[in-house]
Design an enzyme around this catalytic site. Sequence first.
Site, PDB file in Angstrom:
ATOM      1  N   LYS A 185     -14.048  -3.051   3.113  1.00 42.11           N
ATOM      2  CA  LYS A 185     -14.053  -1.613   2.622  1.00 42.11           C
ATOM      3  C   LYS A 185     -16.062  -2.161   2.892  1.00 42.11           C
ATOM      4  O   LYS A 185     -16.999  -1.173   3.624  1.00 42.11           O
ATOM      5  CB  LYS A 185     -15.106  -1.248   0.997  1.00 42.11           C
ATOM      6  CG  LYS A 185     -12.754  -0.383   1.167  1.00 42.11           C
ATOM      7  CD  LYS A 185     -13.041  -0.557  -0.855  1.00 42.11           C
ATOM      8  CE  LYS A 185     -11.403   0.222  -0.660  1.00 42.11           C
ATOM      9  NZ  LYS A 185     -11.549   1.327  -2.259  1.00 42.11           N
ATOM     10  N   SER A 235       0.515  -0.980   0.537  1.00 46.36           N
ATOM     11  CA  SER A 235       0.133  -0.222  -0.065  1.00 46.36           C
ATOM     12  C   SER A 235       1.239   1.193  -0.482  1.00 46.36           C
ATOM     13  O   SER A 235       2.091   1.740   0.539  1.00 46.36           O
ATOM     14  CB  SER A 235      -0.574  -0.115   1.613  1.00 46.36           C
ATOM     15  OG  SER A 235      -1.455   1.275   0.732  1.00 46.36           O
ATOM     16  N   LEU A 236       0.470   2.040  -0.490  1.00 45.55           N
ATOM     17  CA  LEU A 236       1.860   3.710  -0.827  1.00 45.55           C
ATOM     18  C   LEU A 236       0.448   4.530  -0.134  1.00 45.55           C
ATOM     19  O   LEU A 236       1.296   5.573   0.236  1.00 45.55           O
ATOM     20  CB  LEU A 236       0.833   3.826  -1.896  1.00 45.55           C
ATOM     21  CG  LEU A 236       2.296   3.561  -3.386  1.00 45.55           C
ATOM     22  CD1 LEU A 236       1.371   4.405  -4.829  1.00 45.55           C
ATOM     23  CD2 LEU A 236       3.576   3.834  -2.958  1.00 45.55           C
ATOM     24  N   SER A 237      -0.389   3.999   0.776  1.00 42.50           N
ATOM     25  CA  SER A 237      -0.723   4.946   2.141  1.00 42.50           C
ATOM     26  C   SER A 237      -0.152   5.920   1.864  1.00 42.50           C
ATOM     27  O   SER A 237      -0.421   6.570   3.275  1.00 42.50           O
ATOM     28  CB  SER A 237      -2.293   4.637   2.149  1.00 42.50           C
ATOM     29  OG  SER A 237      -3.197   4.163   2.088  1.00 42.50           O
ATOM     30  N   THR A 249      -8.741  -1.123   2.993  1.00 35.48           N
ATOM     31  CA  THR A 249      -8.539  -1.164   1.530  1.00 35.48           C
ATOM     32  C   THR A 249      -9.749  -2.535   1.286  1.00 35.48           C
ATOM     33  O   THR A 249     -10.046  -3.349   2.656  1.00 35.48           O
ATOM     34  CB  THR A 249      -7.378  -0.989   0.980  1.00 35.48           C
ATOM     35  OG1 THR A 249      -7.698  -2.044  -0.646  1.00 35.48           O
ATOM     36  CG2 THR A 249      -6.514  -2.683   1.664  1.00 35.48           C
ATOM     37  N   ASN A 298     -14.097   3.473   2.804  1.00 34.64           N
ATOM     38  CA  ASN A 298     -12.840   3.617   2.058  1.00 34.64           C
ATOM     39  C   ASN A 298     -11.826   4.157   3.763  1.00 34.64           C
ATOM     40  O   ASN A 298     -10.871   4.830   3.626  1.00 34.64           O
ATOM     41  CB  ASN A 298     -12.218   3.739   1.244  1.00 34.64           C
ATOM     42  CG  ASN A 298     -11.953   5.267   1.351  1.00 34.64           C
ATOM     43  OD1 ASN A 298     -13.114   5.985   0.895  1.00 34.64           O
ATOM     44  ND2 ASN A 298     -11.352   5.478  -0.198  1.00 34.64           N
ATOM     45  N   ALA A 305     -16.409  -5.078 -13.619  1.00 31.09           N
ATOM     46  CA  ALA A 305     -17.874  -4.877 -12.834  1.00 31.09           C
ATOM     47  C   ALA A 305     -17.856  -5.391 -11.639  1.00 31.09           C
ATOM     48  O   ALA A 305     -18.713  -5.411 -11.015  1.00 31.09           O
ATOM     49  CB  ALA A 305     -18.971  -6.016 -13.880  1.00 31.09           C
ATOM     50  N   GLN A 325      -8.387  10.585  -3.334  1.00 30.11           N
ATOM     51  CA  GLN A 325      -8.394   9.982  -2.435  1.00 30.11           C
ATOM     52  C   GLN A 325      -8.217   9.890  -0.685  1.00 30.11           C
ATOM     53  O   GLN A 325      -8.696  10.506   0.364  1.00 30.11           O
ATOM     54  CB  GLN A 325      -9.462   8.568  -2.194  1.00 30.11           C
ATOM     55  CG  GLN A 325      -7.761   7.566  -3.084  1.00 30.11           C
ATOM     56  CD  GLN A 325      -7.784   6.994  -1.268  1.00 30.11           C
ATOM     57  OE1 GLN A 325      -8.228   6.991  -0.324  1.00 30.11           O
ATOM     58  NE2 GLN A 325      -6.608   6.832  -1.358  1.00 30.11           N
ATOM     59  N   GLY A 328      -4.386   5.239 -11.911  1.00 29.46           N
ATOM     60  CA  GLY A 328      -4.572   5.409 -10.700  1.00 29.46           C
ATOM     61  C   GLY A 328      -4.283   5.751  -9.667  1.00 29.46           C
ATOM     62  O   GLY A 328      -4.889   6.124  -8.720  1.00 29.46           O
ATOM     63  N   ASP A 340     -13.275   7.054  -2.428  1.00 29.82           N
ATOM     64  CA  ASP A 340     -12.686   7.401  -4.355  1.00 29.82           C
ATOM     65  C   ASP A 340     -13.426   8.042  -4.602  1.00 29.82           C
ATOM     66  O   ASP A 340     -12.949   8.602  -6.060  1.00 29.82           O
ATOM     67  CB  ASP A 340     -12.654   5.376  -3.736  1.00 29.82           C
ATOM     68  CG  ASP A 340     -12.148   5.089  -3.103  1.00 29.82           C
ATOM     69  OD1 ASP A 340     -11.082   5.288  -3.366  1.00 29.82           O
ATOM     70  OD2 ASP A 340     -12.447   3.585  -3.002  1.00 29.82           O
TER      71      ASP A 340
END
Length: 279
Positions: A72, A21-23, A68, A93, A133, A249, A242, A109
């Site tokens: 969620k 994760s880059l968060s 994530t 999120n 989808a 977000q 992305g 998001d």
Amino acid sequence: MPARATDARRAAVLGSPIAHSLSPVLHRAAYDELGLTGWSYDRFDVDEAALPGFVDGLGPEWAGLSLTMPLKRAVIPFLDAVSDTAASVEAVNTVVLTDDGRRLGDNTDIPGMVAALGERGIEQVDSAAVLGAGATASSALAALARICTGEVVAYVRSADRAAEMRQWGERLGIEVRTADWADAADALRAPLVVATTPAGTTDALAAAVPERPATLFDVLYEPWPTALAARWSAYGGAVVGGLDLLVHQAVLQVEQMTGRAPAPVEVMRKAGEHALESR
């Protein structure tokens, strides 16, 4: 109340897997720029089974959580309130932990997608196409409900998925028509194409990019660019990636959790770019 720089506060991203994760990179960069020296942001590998215990164990030093997959939807029963935006797609999120102990759920998001497109001058389109989808596709439909004045065509692999996307369209108030994935190359002529599929899924479509493509929003950020995004750019089309979504977000999360606005968009973007280059 706005956060004080000397407050010792905690935040983190939860999910499983979570190692890439880059968060943490984005949020820590924001804290540094905002002078929130007492704040920390970590990552924890938490699955659905471990989530209740983790949430119940949060102390008063906690300001918020980023969530994530696969959490969620799973987190919703443990919240005191959920925003209309999050409720519209049954996905949270962002959790903000208030001073009086409440847990407030939101979904950044959706406005993050809108903001990422707006940054590139895409504020309204008369039609759009969605590739895929899954859960991200429902968020994409919610974002498109805010900016698309006409039909959205969703390209899917099964009748069940097609039915789900039409149901999401009805719920979100946007006209959704579904088409078979075998015809996905037709999507590339839309004014806005949103690719929500896993890595490698759209690679075969790169050869079908038209000579004058419009705008592609590819929600992947690693590996980047995707084959589709690279061909799109080579043909002069606008590409939103992305990382743009991830940054926008996260900007909204930082603002909600810290009470500081505006969050430093460019600082966060540069931190994310550097982290990806270093991998």
